[in-house]
Motif scaffolding. Sequence first.
Motif, PDB file in Angstrom:
ATOM      1  N   MET A 298       0.798  -1.227   0.000  1.00  0.00           N
ATOM      2  CA  MET A 298       0.000   0.000   0.000  1.00  0.00           C
ATOM      3  C   MET A 298       0.831   1.278   0.000  1.00  0.00           C
ATOM      4  SD  MET A 298      -3.339  -0.841   0.207  1.00  0.00           S
ATOM      5  CE  MET A 298      -2.844  -1.801  -1.207  1.00  0.00           C
ATOM      6  N   ASN A 299       1.986   1.243   0.680  1.00  0.00           N
ATOM      7  CA  ASN A 299       2.809   2.453   0.803  1.00  0.00           C
ATOM      8  C   ASN A 299       4.225   2.103   0.359  1.00  0.00           C
ATOM      9  OD1 ASN A 299       1.008   2.095   3.563  1.00  0.00           O
ATOM     10  ND2 ASN A 299       0.690   4.068   2.581  1.00  0.00           N
ATOM     11  N   VAL A 300       4.627   2.636  -0.776  1.00  0.00           N
ATOM     12  CA  VAL A 300       5.940   2.342  -1.332  1.00  0.00           C
ATOM     13  C   VAL A 300       6.877   3.509  -0.993  1.00  0.00           C
ATOM     14  CG1 VAL A 300       7.231   1.858  -3.452  1.00  0.00           C
ATOM     15  CG2 VAL A 300       4.879   1.014  -3.187  1.00  0.00           C
ATOM     16  N   THR A 301       7.885   3.228  -0.173  1.00  0.00           N
ATOM     17  CA  THR A 301       8.770   4.299   0.305  1.00  0.00           C
ATOM     18  C   THR A 301      10.142   4.201  -0.348  1.00  0.00           C
ATOM     19  OG1 THR A 301       9.204   2.852   2.199  1.00  0.00           O
ATOM     20  CG2 THR A 301       7.669   4.663   2.553  1.00  0.00           C
ATOM     21  N   PHE A 302      10.677   5.335  -0.755  1.00  0.00           N
ATOM     22  CA  PHE A 302      11.978   5.349  -1.439  1.00  0.00           C
ATOM     23  C   PHE A 302      12.578   6.742  -1.372  1.00  0.00           C
ATOM     24  CE2 PHE A 302      10.463   7.492  -5.350  1.00  0.00           C
ATOM     25  CZ  PHE A 302       9.093   7.277  -5.250  1.00  0.00           C
ATOM     26  N   ARG A 303      13.847   6.826  -1.702  1.00  0.00           N
ATOM     27  CA  ARG A 303      14.480   8.140  -1.768  1.00  0.00           C
ATOM     28  C   ARG A 303      15.624   8.103  -2.768  1.00  0.00           C
ATOM     29  NH1 ARG A 303      18.963   7.656   1.592  1.00  0.00           N
ATOM     30  NH2 ARG A 303      18.853   5.828   2.932  1.00  0.00           N
ATOM     31  N   THR A 304      16.189   9.263  -3.024  1.00  0.00           N
ATOM     32  CA  THR A 304      17.394   9.315  -3.838  1.00  0.00           C
ATOM     33  C   THR A 304      18.564   9.528  -2.880  1.00  0.00           C
ATOM     34  OG1 THR A 304      17.425  11.711  -4.085  1.00  0.00           O
ATOM     35  CG2 THR A 304      16.072  10.485  -5.660  1.00  0.00           C
ATOM     36  N   ARG A 305      19.733   9.822  -3.437  1.00  0.00           N
ATOM     37  CA  ARG A 305      20.886   9.993  -2.562  1.00  0.00           C
ATOM     38  C   ARG A 305      20.939  11.379  -1.914  1.00  0.00           C
ATOM     39  NH1 ARG A 305      23.908   8.995  -6.559  1.00  0.00           N
ATOM     40  NH2 ARG A 305      22.738   7.235  -7.355  1.00  0.00           N
ATOM     41  N   SER A 306      20.135  12.315  -2.384  1.00  0.00           N
ATOM     42  CA  SER A 306      20.200  13.651  -1.776  1.00  0.00           C
ATOM     43  C   SER A 306      18.817  14.235  -1.527  1.00  0.00           C
ATOM     44  CB  SER A 306      21.014  14.605  -2.669  1.00  0.00           C
ATOM     45  OG  SER A 306      20.165  15.252  -3.595  1.00  0.00           O
ATOM     46  N   GLU A 307      18.731  15.014  -0.467  1.00  0.00           N
ATOM     47  CA  GLU A 307      17.451  15.632  -0.128  1.00  0.00           C
ATOM     48  C   GLU A 307      17.012  16.629  -1.192  1.00  0.00           C
ATOM     49  OE1 GLU A 307      16.966  17.175   3.849  1.00  0.00           O
ATOM     50  OE2 GLU A 307      17.985  15.418   4.687  1.00  0.00           O
ATOM     51  N   GLU A 308      17.994  17.271  -1.829  1.00  0.00           N
ATOM     52  CA  GLU A 308      17.640  18.233  -2.888  1.00  0.00           C
ATOM     53  C   GLU A 308      16.963  17.511  -4.054  1.00  0.00           C
ATOM     54  OE1 GLU A 308      21.392  19.461  -1.505  1.00  0.00           O
ATOM     55  OE2 GLU A 308      19.590  19.374  -0.291  1.00  0.00           O
ATOM     56  N   LEU A 309      17.540  16.362  -4.438  1.00  0.00           N
ATOM     57  CA  LEU A 309      16.933  15.593  -5.531  1.00  0.00           C
ATOM     58  C   LEU A 309      15.541  15.090  -5.139  1.00  0.00           C
ATOM     59  CD1 LEU A 309      19.719  13.374  -7.169  1.00  0.00           C
ATOM     60  CD2 LEU A 309      18.293  15.101  -8.293  1.00  0.00           C
ATOM     61  N   ASP A 310      15.393  14.690  -3.875  1.00  0.00           N
ATOM     62  CA  ASP A 310      14.069  14.256  -3.406  1.00  0.00           C
ATOM     63  C   ASP A 310      13.048  15.382  -3.598  1.00  0.00           C
ATOM     64  OD1 ASP A 310      15.217  11.892  -2.621  1.00  0.00           O
ATOM     65  OD2 ASP A 310      15.152  12.307  -0.474  1.00  0.00           O
ATOM     66  N   LYS A 311      13.446  16.587  -3.193  1.00  0.00           N
ATOM     67  CA  LYS A 311      12.541  17.743  -3.314  1.00  0.00           C
ATOM     68  C   LYS A 311      12.198  18.013  -4.769  1.00  0.00           C
ATOM     69  CE  LYS A 311      13.341  20.472   0.841  1.00  0.00           C
ATOM     70  NZ  LYS A 311      14.743  20.636   1.317  1.00  0.00           N
ATOM     71  N   GLN A 312      13.234  17.918  -5.600  1.00  0.00           N
ATOM     72  CA  GLN A 312      13.027  18.158  -7.029  1.00  0.00           C
ATOM     73  C   GLN A 312      12.099  17.101  -7.623  1.00  0.00           C
ATOM     74  OE1 GLN A 312      16.807  18.489  -9.093  1.00  0.00           O
ATOM     75  NE2 GLN A 312      15.780  18.288 -11.089  1.00  0.00           N
ATOM     76  N   PHE A 313      12.276  15.862  -7.181  1.00  0.00           N
ATOM     77  CA  PHE A 313      11.418  14.767  -7.648  1.00  0.00           C
ATOM     78  C   PHE A 313       9.953  15.072  -7.335  1.00  0.00           C
ATOM     79  CE2 PHE A 313       8.958  10.964  -7.143  1.00  0.00           C
ATOM     80  CZ  PHE A 313       9.425  10.064  -8.079  1.00  0.00           C
ATOM     81  N   VAL A 314       9.705  15.441  -6.065  1.00  0.00           N
ATOM     82  CA  VAL A 314       8.327  15.687  -5.622  1.00  0.00           C
ATOM     83  C   VAL A 314       7.706  16.841  -6.419  1.00  0.00           C
ATOM     84  CG1 VAL A 314       6.925  16.449  -3.653  1.00  0.00           C
ATOM     85  CG2 VAL A 314       8.724  14.730  -3.323  1.00  0.00           C
ATOM     86  N   LYS A 315       8.518  17.873  -6.661  1.00  0.00           N
ATOM     87  CA  LYS A 315       8.036  19.057  -7.363  1.00  0.00           C
ATOM     88  C   LYS A 315       7.729  18.733  -8.830  1.00  0.00           C
ATOM     89  CE  LYS A 315       9.593  23.771  -8.404  1.00  0.00           C
ATOM     90  NZ  LYS A 315      10.281  23.603  -9.705  1.00  0.00           N
ATOM     91  N   GLU A 316       8.662  18.073  -9.494  1.00  0.00           N
ATOM     92  CA  GLU A 316       8.449  17.765 -10.918  1.00  0.00           C
ATOM     93  C   GLU A 316       7.328  16.750 -11.112  1.00  0.00           C
ATOM     94  OE1 GLU A 316      11.976  16.871 -13.189  1.00  0.00           O
ATOM     95  OE2 GLU A 316      13.061  18.560 -12.288  1.00  0.00           O
ATOM     96  N   ALA A 317       7.225  15.812 -10.193  1.00  0.00           N
ATOM     97  CA  ALA A 317       6.137  14.832 -10.282  1.00  0.00           C
ATOM     98  C   ALA A 317       4.787  15.546 -10.182  1.00  0.00           C
ATOM     99  CB  ALA A 317       6.273  13.789  -9.173  1.00  0.00           C
ATOM    100  N   ALA A 318       4.702  16.508  -9.252  1.00  0.00           N
ATOM    101  CA  ALA A 318       3.445  17.243  -9.057  1.00  0.00           C
ATOM    102  C   ALA A 318       3.064  18.002 -10.324  1.00  0.00           C
ATOM    103  CB  ALA A 318       3.573  18.186  -7.865  1.00  0.00           C
TER     104      ALA A 318
END
Length: 362
Positions: A298-318
């Motif tokens: 139900m909940n798939v959790t993951f990250r990249t190697r950097s918090e900046e990339l994580d933020k960018q991922f969330v923003k671009e996905a949105a």
Amino acid sequence: MERSQVFNFSAGPAMLPEPVLEKTAAELCNYHGTGMSVTEMSHRGKVFIQIAAEVEQKLRDVMGIPEGYKPLFLQGGATLQFSAVPMNLIGKTGRADYAVTGNFSNSAYKEAQRYGEINLACSSKDRNYSYIPAQDSLKLGPGAAYFHYCMNNTIFGTKWNYIPDTGDVPLVSDVSSCILSEPIDVSRFGLLYAGAQKNMGPSGLTVVIVREDILGEPLPCTPGLLDYRNQIKNDSMVNTPPCFGIYLLGLVLDWVVEMGGLEAMKAYNKEKAQILYDVLDTSDFYIAVAEKDFRSLMNVTFRTRSEELDKQFVKEAAEKGFLTLAGHRLAGGMRASIYNAMPMAGVTGLAAFMRDFEQKNG
Ligand SMILES: *Cc1c(COP(=O)(O)O)cnc(C)c1O
């Protein structure tokens, strides 16, 4: 944005099946020729009493709830059950066992300490809740009135891959984020509870399924509204129940039946989750948070190697319509909640976006 352009990966309140929303909209102002909405009618009236009785029966049928168990439709969220469970169940011995495998189970563990002697049966905090301790590592305390665990850990994306064996000690489980996602052998449990807003309907409705013979005297401090025996005697209508949520749960259950029931739901959910886990397993850009053996459907959790990339991922996905992918603040990274109502297209779309994002940034 148009609804058709959006896939909402929120952990809860979460997506509802489109046919359910459409039926709700169609019936909103005039329910079955009554000239009123379900939200406007007396909960003691014939029409609503019948709705509630039918929803209870549907839940029994879909989940295969055996005789001797009573489904209750309450309020206060899963969180109020963190109190109600010990208030109703701990009286027999004054002791209970708690497994802590994430934030919600930790909250339940802490709340229970107000009401009795609570034994920490296991904790997976040492590896930031990325796994579930094995059966042989559970430290069961003497004289526990019940054993409490959270079956699917919404924040960290792990799921118990076995039902703990506690002998005669009744099992109590918070199933908020996995109820209706696959079959659960209810007969193995003394009590199950879930906030509805993940897989069952709107927030404001809490479902409790309790085996009546485990109920003794509640603690004297128990409010009447939290006394399960009182709720059982009054068919969840000690006071005004969450009428609209109960009605909506009925429509969700009809949809689950149309989808083929819980076995079919499980197959569908496995297929969806596997698509995302395949992306994680074939990438050295993304890091899966949950250990493989304990992955949630139900909940798939993951990250990249950097918090900046994580933020960018969330923003671009949105920007592409894949919404609410930021992980919980305690886990960081990303979390895609893919409950029953998340269509396959949302998952394949997100997987394609993930591969694309990796190519551009990896
Ligand atoms: C969401 C959630 C909760 C909290 O539910 P509320 O209805 O907000 O109280 C508790 N446990 C689990 C497993 C959850 O997913």
